[in-house]
Design an enzyme around this catalytic site. Structure first.
Site, PDB file in Angstrom:
ATOM      1  N   ASP A   1       0.838  -1.199   0.000  1.00 31.98           N
ATOM      2  CA  ASP A   1       0.000   0.000   0.000  1.00 31.98           C
ATOM      3  C   ASP A   1       0.877   1.255   0.000  1.00 31.98           C
ATOM      4  O   ASP A   1       2.114   1.160   0.048  1.00 31.98           O
ATOM      5  CB  ASP A   1      -0.909  -0.049   1.247  1.00 31.98           C
ATOM      6  CG  ASP A   1      -2.317   0.423   0.932  1.00 31.98           C
ATOM      7  OD1 ASP A   1      -2.456   1.337   0.107  1.00 31.98           O
ATOM      8  OD2 ASP A   1      -3.274  -0.108   1.535  1.00 31.98           O
TER       9      ASP A   1
ATOM     10  N   ASP B   1     -10.395   3.113  -2.907  1.00 32.39           N
ATOM     11  CA  ASP B   1     -10.983   1.873  -2.380  1.00 32.39           C
ATOM     12  C   ASP B   1     -12.414   1.670  -2.846  1.00 32.39           C
ATOM     13  O   ASP B   1     -13.226   2.594  -2.820  1.00 32.39           O
ATOM     14  CB  ASP B   1     -10.988   1.913  -0.848  1.00 32.39           C
ATOM     15  CG  ASP B   1      -9.593   1.800  -0.271  1.00 32.39           C
ATOM     16  OD1 ASP B   1      -8.621   1.834  -1.053  1.00 32.39           O
ATOM     17  OD2 ASP B   1      -9.476   1.681   0.961  1.00 32.39           O
TER      18      ASP B   1
HETATM   19  C1  GLA Z   1      -5.931   1.110   1.707  1.00 29.36           C
HETATM   20  C2  GLA Z   1      -6.107   0.094   0.597  1.00 29.36           C
HETATM   21  C3  GLA Z   1      -7.195  -0.890   0.973  1.00 29.36           C
HETATM   22  C4  GLA Z   1      -6.842  -1.562   2.296  1.00 29.36           C
HETATM   23  C5  GLA Z   1      -6.627  -0.507   3.362  1.00 29.36           C
HETATM   24  C6  GLA Z   1      -6.074  -1.101   4.646  1.00 29.36           C
HETATM   25  O1  GLA Z   1      -7.028   1.954   1.810  1.00 29.36           O
HETATM   26  O2  GLA Z   1      -6.418   0.721  -0.612  1.00 29.36           O
HETATM   27  O3  GLA Z   1      -7.346  -1.856  -0.042  1.00 29.36           O
HETATM   28  O4  GLA Z   1      -5.691  -2.340   2.133  1.00 29.36           O
HETATM   29  O5  GLA Z   1      -5.710   0.480   2.931  1.00 29.36           O
HETATM   30  O6  GLA Z   1      -5.894  -0.121   5.612  1.00 29.36           O
END
Ligand code: GLA
Length: 618
Positions: free
Chosen positions: A189, A276
């Site tokens: 990430d 997300d």
């Molecule tokens: C980010 C990623 C998600 C998830 C969260 C975890 O937002 O894009 O897919 O992994 O972090 O905190």
């Protein structure tokens, strides 16, 4: 610089200057897209995040893994069981070793004075026939530490102990994950590069060490993309070192930012293209749109990632099976990873039947790796076409809207002549439809997607480039230039259109040269080079080239060059916007790699070009 150089010296285009080489327009004579890791087809499996966020634990993960086995989903290909955020406790400052939150993962508890270790957990997954995935961040701190501040499972301790991300520890952590613990997959990430700006509330409140963002949340144009890329390159190199058998998957998670669209496929196996996904219909659409026009950037080993499946929750729960089926169909067609985000310990049959649709899984996992291309978008209806192995094609008719909608599927969408009979098999109902010619109308319910497979083919003797996107590598293209009348088409997370397109201009208008529409081909900006894996399968290449009417300016001229294994095979005279297209042909017997180069001369932004009706004949 390049354009000036060519006009000034009228340089022979065969004698390639260092400037040309630098600009990446020089033919390389070979396919240069790297192939790494173990993602010949899009990864399939389960991930803890959408079901549990940071409230994950060993019982939940193992229970879902067991359910993958018991329900038969594992047999259908769901093989990765992936942890996400929440597993870590802290980084030990004496030696930098990451500590596991063993209260959540009891099998990781140190034994006989040893270290906390995920090895028993990973071994158990392996023994069950699964591969195991872990999660980290490329910066110093993770996403939950900025976005899930109410989580009971945030890293604890001093400022330094809470720095659980890779920064300053890349090789140590990757060695731990892959070498010592035996993981097979890592999602990396990027919140550590985005959310810890000096003076920000999150830093002030939680006492994190601040860092100047390389990804600027509110201003994509300010992203320091090269620096972001460099960090991910370092991670990728470390993974390859610690995974000498090459059995790894490297998942890049910059949500489409840091210009990942330009480099994701050179560095990792999949790269997130959007923020997300949530459990709302509009969120699913946003994720899908971020990959729908990125067909030419995916291929075996390298996949666009619109995020994990949200089937089972919100607008995709068991009372919304139409929406859940649409979500699954779109992900299957787009060669998205199929990562279930649901607590499988308690999954209703109706949802299991969706994840378990073997026909759609086969479409997603087709060995050719061609992502579906958008063949039409009218009103709320989109038509997606995906070339499969064995002379088959999949086509999906998708109603984005919340009202019923009619859709007409034509032979042209399937790139067939009007007199070819088309027999369709419905991959949800399994019904065979009577063959039709030319056009057939369908009625789609709100949010409904129909998906079919057909064996109808044009002629075995030739193949359009449009039908082999996984064998095309956009090796060089300019950063985009806006069209004259502005742009309101599908854009990436940085607000730019989709780059090189199948059967459309880079601005998603029909390929059109001097008022004439060319139904099929590749559209992109000039000052670009495409590599095509011909693999000595073909005898002849033919193409109709020209400057697309959608070009931002009429000033520039473009010369089109076709190379086979580095040798110039054909070239056009310089062409301007408004000039009729020119047909080029080349003998390509024995040619492994074909290269299509469009070089712009003169002032103004690079024109849009059409490699129209581009076709390889056997
Ligand atoms: C980010 C990623 C998600 C998830 C969260 C975890 O937002 O894009 O897919 O992994 O972090 O905190």
């Amino acid at each position: 610089m390049l354009r000036k150089l060519l006009t000034a010296s009228a340089a022979s285009l065969l004698a390639v200057s260092p400037a040309l080489a630098q600009d990446g327009l020089k033919p390389t004579g070979r396919w240069t897209a790297p192939r790494m890791g173990a993602a010949a087809t899009p990864p399939m499996g389960w991930n803890a995040w959408n079901a549990f966020r940071t409230e994950v634990d060993e019982a939940k993960v193992m229970g879902s893994a067991q359910a993958l086995r018991d329900t038969g989903l594992a047999r259908l290909g769901y093989r990765y069981v992936n942890l996400d955020d929440g597993w870590w406790l802290q980084r030990r400052t004496s030696d930098g070793r990451l500590q596991i939150r063993t209260a959540l993962f009891p099998s990781a508890t140190p034994k006989d004075g040893g270290e906390a270790s995920f090895k028993p957990f990973v071994d158990r997954l392996h023994a069950m026939g699964f591969k195991a995935g872990i999660y980290t961040d490329v910066g110093r701190n993770a996403c939950s530490q900025a976005w899930d501040l109410k989580s009971p499972n945030l890293p604890v301790g001093t400022v330094q102990e809470r720095e659980v991300g890779l920064e300053g520890h890349v090789d140590q952590d990757i060695g731990l994950f892959f070498g010592e613990w035996g993981f097979d997959y890592v999602k990396v990430d990027a919140c550590g590069l985005a959310d810890y700006a000096p003076g920000s509330a999150v830093v002030a409140k939680n006492g994190y060490r601040p860092s100047d963002p390389l990804i600027v949340r509110k201003d994509p144009a300010a992203d320091r993309s090269q620096a972001v890329r460099d960090l991910y390159v370092e991670v990728g190199q470390s993974i390859a070192r610690h995974s000498p058998d090459g059995d790894y998957v490297f998942s890049i998670c910059t949500w489409g930012r840091g210009d990942v669209r330009a480099w994701g496929g050179q560095v990792g196996n999949l790269w997130r293209t959007s923020p997300d996904i949530g459990s709302r219909w509009s969120s699913m659409l946003r994720s899908f749109d971020s990959v729908a026009t990125r067909t030419l950037y995916a291929r075996p080993g390298a996949w666009n990632d619109p995020d994990m499946l949200f089937i089972g929750a919100g607008d995709f729960d068991q009372t919304h099976l139409t929406e859940a089926r649409s979500h699954f169909t779109l992900w299957a067609m787009a060669n998205a990873p199929l990562l279930i985000g649901y607590d499988l310990r308690d999954a209703p049959r109706s949802l299991l039947d969706i994840w378990g649709n073997a026909d759609l899984i086969a479409i997603n996992q087709d060995p050719l790796g061609n992502q579906a291309a958008l063949a039409a978008h009218e009103g709320d209806v989109q038509i997606l076409v995906k070339t499969l192995s064995g002379g088959r094609t999949a086509v999906a008719l998708f109603n984005r809207g919340d009202k019923p909608a009619g859709a007409a599927l034509t032979s042209q969408h399937l790139r067939l002549a009007a007199d070819v009979p088309i027999a369709l098999r419905d991959l949800w109902s399994k019904a065979d439809l009577p063959p039709f010619k030319g056009e057939r109308r369908f009625e789609l319910g709100p949010h409904e997607t129909l998906v079919f497979e057909t064996r109808a083919t044009a002629s075995a003797g030739s193949v359009l480039l449009s039908e082999m996107p996984a064998r095309i590598h956009v090796a060089q293209e300019p950063t985009w230039a806006p069209p004259a009348d502005g742009f309101d088409g599908p854009a990436d997370a940085a607000g730019r259109p989709g780059g090189a397109q199948i059967d459309a201009s880079p601005y998603r208008t029909p390929l059109t040269v001097a008022g004439r529409t060319i139904p099929h081909g590749v559209g992109l900006l000039a000052d670009s080079r495409l590599e095509v894996r011909a693999e000595a399968e073909f005898k002849r290449f033919s193409v109709r080239v020209g400057v697309d009417d959608a070009s931002p300016s009429a000033l520039g001229e473009v010369r089109f060059l076709v190379y086979g294994d580095g040798r110039l095979l054909a070239r056009s005279k310089p062409l301007r916007r408004g000039q009729p297209p020119v047909d080029l042909t080349a003998r390509v017997q024995g040619v492994q790699t074909l290269e299509l180069v469009a070089v712009a001369h003169g002032e103004g932004p690079p024109p849009a070009v059409a490699w129209g009706a581009a076709k390889l004949a056997r």
